[in-house]
Motif scaffolding. Structure first.
Motif: not given
Length: 113
Positions: A1-13, A83-94
């Motif tokens: 899921m995360m790999s399909k996001l553009s770098q700009q979308q990941i930055k915004k997230q 929940k936000i911390l879990a999302a940050i962790n998920q982004l860190a391992h995306s």
């Protein structure tokens, strides 16, 4: 899921997650207890905004530093903050397996000077 996001979308997230957590912590009854965590988030926002670090690597640093500080200071987060911390962790391992391997090898390198 995360790999399909553009770098700009990941930055915004990443910026949205850091900002949301910062806003939530500032609303605590004693926000000064969370000042070090707020400093971590502010540094993360600055680094991602000014392209000093990739969003994934900064998310990893932010998550690890907050986890260490929360343990040391016995900080408690509410359900939304967790929940936000879990999302940050998920982004860190995306970055997938190969990205994780590269992240591991570069994070364990010592400077030559």
């Amino acid at each position: 899921m995360m790999s399909k996001l553009s770098q700009q979308q990941i930055k915004k997230q990443a910026l949205n997650l850091f900002t949301d957590l910062r806003s939530s912590l500032q609303r605590h009854n004693a926000p000064e207890r969370y000042q070090y965590v707020l400093n971590i988030l502010n540094t993360g926002i600055d680094k991602v905004t000014h392209k000093q670090q990739t969003p994934e690597r900064e998310a990893r640093a932010v998550y690890a530093n907050i986890a260490s500080q929360a343990f040391a200071d016995q900080l408690h987060f509410d359900a939304e903050e967790n929940k936000i911390l879990a999302a940050i962790n998920q982004l860190a391992h995306s970055q997938g397996d190969w990205g994780e391997f590269n992240m591991l090898s570069t994070s364990n390198m010592w400077p030559s000077n």
